[in-house]
Design an enzyme around this catalytic site. Structure first.
Site, mmCIF file in Angstrom:
data_model
loop_
_atom_site.group_PDB
_atom_site.id
_atom_site.type_symbol
_atom_site.label_atom_id
_atom_site.label_comp_id
_atom_site.label_asym_id
_atom_site.label_seq_id
_atom_site.Cartn_x
_atom_site.Cartn_y
_atom_site.Cartn_z
ATOM 1 N N HIS C 94 11.691 12.021 0.491
ATOM 2 C CA HIS C 94 12.199 11.020 1.432
ATOM 3 C C HIS C 94 11.179 10.858 2.546
ATOM 4 O O HIS C 94 10.678 11.848 3.088
ATOM 5 C CB HIS C 94 13.532 11.456 2.024
ATOM 6 C CG HIS C 94 14.026 10.538 3.105
ATOM 7 N ND1 HIS C 94 14.129 9.173 2.933
ATOM 8 C CD2 HIS C 94 14.436 10.778 4.379
ATOM 9 C CE1 HIS C 94 14.584 8.624 4.042
ATOM 10 N NE2 HIS C 94 14.767 9.563 4.926
ATOM 11 N N HIS C 96 9.833 7.783 5.852
ATOM 12 C CA HIS C 96 10.003 6.484 6.512
ATOM 13 C C HIS C 96 8.668 5.744 6.458
ATOM 14 O O HIS C 96 8.246 5.142 7.447
ATOM 15 C CB HIS C 96 10.459 6.672 7.962
ATOM 16 C CG HIS C 96 11.877 7.137 8.111
ATOM 17 N ND1 HIS C 96 12.575 7.019 9.280
ATOM 18 C CD2 HIS C 96 12.731 7.705 7.214
ATOM 19 C CE1 HIS C 96 13.801 7.525 9.110
ATOM 20 N NE2 HIS C 96 13.919 7.947 7.878
ATOM 21 N N ASP C 119 2.843 -0.656 -13.520
ATOM 22 C CA ASP C 119 2.287 0.603 -14.026
ATOM 23 C C ASP C 119 3.183 1.796 -13.685
ATOM 24 O O ASP C 119 3.096 2.842 -14.328
ATOM 25 C CB ASP C 119 0.888 0.849 -13.444
ATOM 26 C CG ASP C 119 -0.183 0.001 -14.119
ATOM 27 O OD1 ASP C 119 0.047 -0.496 -15.232
ATOM 28 O OD2 ASP C 119 -1.257 -0.183 -13.517
ATOM 29 N N HIS C 170 17.241 1.796 6.383
ATOM 30 C CA HIS C 170 16.801 3.182 6.499
ATOM 31 C C HIS C 170 15.377 3.363 5.958
ATOM 32 O O HIS C 170 14.430 3.242 6.726
ATOM 33 C CB HIS C 170 17.830 4.070 5.764
ATOM 34 C CG HIS C 170 17.636 5.530 5.969
ATOM 35 N ND1 HIS C 170 18.647 6.443 5.782
ATOM 36 C CD2 HIS C 170 16.555 6.258 6.326
ATOM 37 C CE1 HIS C 170 18.177 7.660 6.027
ATOM 38 N NE2 HIS C 170 16.923 7.566 6.362
ATOM 39 N N TYR C 229 -32.571 -15.500 4.553
ATOM 40 C CA TYR C 229 -31.918 -14.358 5.197
ATOM 41 C C TYR C 229 -32.626 -13.070 4.758
ATOM 42 O O TYR C 229 -33.046 -12.953 3.617
ATOM 43 C CB TYR C 229 -30.447 -14.320 4.785
ATOM 44 C CG TYR C 229 -29.670 -13.167 5.382
ATOM 45 C CD1 TYR C 229 -28.993 -13.313 6.594
ATOM 46 C CD2 TYR C 229 -29.619 -11.934 4.744
ATOM 47 C CE1 TYR C 229 -28.275 -12.261 7.140
ATOM 48 C CE2 TYR C 229 -28.910 -10.868 5.293
ATOM 49 C CZ TYR C 229 -28.242 -11.035 6.492
ATOM 50 O OH TYR C 229 -27.541 -9.991 7.031
#
Lengths: 233, 233, 233, 233
Positions: C94, C96, C119, C170, C229
């Protein structure tokens, strides 16, 4: 055999995590020796930090393994389709780099919005059509290559001038004269995708400027004769 | 000659990757010695980590090379146009930093939305008009400088008070009393562009708050007499 | 007892900050020994860099502490509900993590938009319904687990094929055959959420391409016979 | 005197760059010794990595300097207004952290969208009204504090339960029982602002899922009896 080619491909693969272009094993680089008709490519599913010289797989242009004990990247057939069709390219990169992949997932071309793009890609980086069920269920990785080559042909895009493509609902393939240049082009593609996504966000910019008096207060708190910020005076 | 000036410009160029303002060789810094009328600038296409003191190119205000074996940055003429027109500035920076460039690509002024902006820029950082075909196909880098100087004149913006510009479809040029201050202003421009882009995103903020009872549960699980999170009590 | 299990869970918890999935102590990992019916889980509120082998808490499938002096993670009951209902899973995470949590806060499923998603997750990662007041005010963490298990049952989703969920307002819970695989799936969930959020941003992409003549100028300044360049030619 | 207080404030200030909350010198932390009525605060404009113990300025609650040779942060009066009005708080932080500042620039409350928010802030983090010209042109930093205290009073918000505010067109002030806790709350505010901004972006999520057959192909290429990705079998 071809130790130099393998070394080059080894180093180019290790650049992918160094440039933040990959998570876990989500990317692979190959390079071709045109004279010998041999392609060196990353083995499938091996983490970049464990990758050794002898893990690099050598194949011919039909995908037959010429040297190496490991399975080549599952994307091998896509790489080979490029080498077979586009004679000037020498290196190919596939990643799921975040910003380029977001455009692929949205099914959108990466339009040329600025000179950063124009310095590397001569026009929009195309997003392919969706693949058909037959193509997906058939020889999928080869068909992916065919759809890309078809997209460039149909639209009249020169792969030497636009060295990248977005595969619909998948992610970018990028190429160049060799593996190192293909990695460089991958970095640029990601940068340009990031800038273009942000420019898109700004399309409906209607937010109000701050109050003039607050602008005055803060600018003059730090600049000019009445400044009082810091340790000056 | 002018070893101090070259050292200052060398260090200021190396700050660009340190502050995350550049990818590969996409940026350059110069500084002028007003007394001698000499400008020191990064050579074209040289990676920052390989850059040495003797690589720094010295030119006069007409762009004639006074010292150095390498080609100066291709943007030299844009820098010089600033030094010729704006007598108070001493250093110039050009980058393709992501967020500022996004505003340039969207063709939008960077409005003053908050005090972070106001602490450094006294009003909006202007985005130039598109250049004409003649300007682009002519002496492009010089014309870029002219379009910028024109933009400030036409709008009545003082380059000492707003030390930055966004060139349409290109990216930012930033300046200051010396090279180091110009780099600092470049960092701030990028920060402010990032904040303003996010503020733009929030314009249509209509998302609902969470349930009150869930708010209660989580706050009180960690705070007050009935908290039970962690090892307390 | 079960030192190997505790060691595995210790290391898996320390991967959370290493992969940038957590701030402070906002996440926890557990793993089950199916034979013994014992679950090892992070203690509540202990910083990852202070976490030691003996801090890991062992419980049975009813949540009774079998070994350990610290309180287990407050989310223990959610983990146990998964282990009780889904017999093939061996590890639970778990966090956040930012992007996955944003989808949870917006109350949206994470749709399968591309092959990166495909996948790892066989279809959309579901967002649960809002919990009722009774569920929140009751045995909250257990009820959270029940709502998740219900969501998979009601929608006919196989937790072995879609090893993640977004809890409304949550954040994500993620699982796998063991703790290490559950952490890997958490990294992928975050990557996919990031890509999908960006793809969403691109939906209304209507920004204009740059001028053709400017595209020509910049591409040809760096490529082909007239390039000027860099230090070449 | 009060070496411990000064040391605490020194360390808390150095946490601001460590947590990525500040650019250059754009932030400051203070802490109060309630018994002695003395506040320790960062000096104005001093870079964090040069900050030494003796640079910390001590003042009384009226802003009189009690110890220290440097000017205190220009935001001192805002901090003092909090300490004078809110007797439970012990530390105050001000930054221009990117995501929180974006909400301030957009003039929006940071609504409670999820449990990450609810774990730290008991309801929306309010954005103040715009300040009047008189307030800005008067004793600006003191008036800033007064507007904040007024906002909490008018809305009936308890500063102990919502320890942060967004000042309109400016940025966040955050507090806590001491300086360290105020820094922690600042980190959380930034995280929550980031998540809420992304959740906002997702409001109009209407993008189509990928083709089922492509989902099948990729999932089954890596999982189940016919998988052929990697070195397995």
């Amino acid at each position: 055999m071809l130790e130099d080619l393998k070394q080059t491909v080894l180093e180019a693969n290790k650049l992918l995590p160094a440039y933040g272009l990959v998570t876990f094993t989500w990317g692979n680089v190959s390079q071709i020796d045109r004279e010998k008709g041999i392609v060196a490519i990353k083995p499938s599913g091996v983490p970049y930090d464990e990758l050794k010289l002898d893990d690099i797989v050598l194949t011919d242009l039909d995908g037959n393994i010429v040297e190496g004990d490991l399975n080549p990247s599952s994307d091998l057939e896509t790489h080979l389709e490029f080498y077979r069709n586009w004679s000037n390219i020498g290196g190919v990169v596939h990643t799921h780099s975040q910003w380029a992949t977001s455009f692929a997932q949205a099914g959108l071309d990466l339009k040329a919005l600025g000179t950063t793009h124009a310095d590397y890609f001569y026009g929009a980086v195309p997003c392919t059509r969706k693949m058909t069920d037959e193509e997906i269920q058939g020889d999928y990785e080869l068909e992916t290559g065919k759809v890309i080559v078809e997209e460039f042909k149909t639209r009249g895009i020169d792969p030497d001038e636009v060295p990248a493509v977005l595969v619909h609902s998948h992610g970018p393939f990028v190429w160049g004269k060799d593996a190192k240049k293909a990695v460089e082009n991958s970095v640029v593609l990601e940068e340009v995708a990031k800038m273009n996504a942000t420019a898109t966000l700004l399309q409906n910019n209607q937010i109000d400027s701050m109050q003039q008096v607050l602008l005055d207060k803060h600018f003059k708190r730090k600049h000019g004769p009445n400044a009082y910020y810091g340790q000056g005076k």
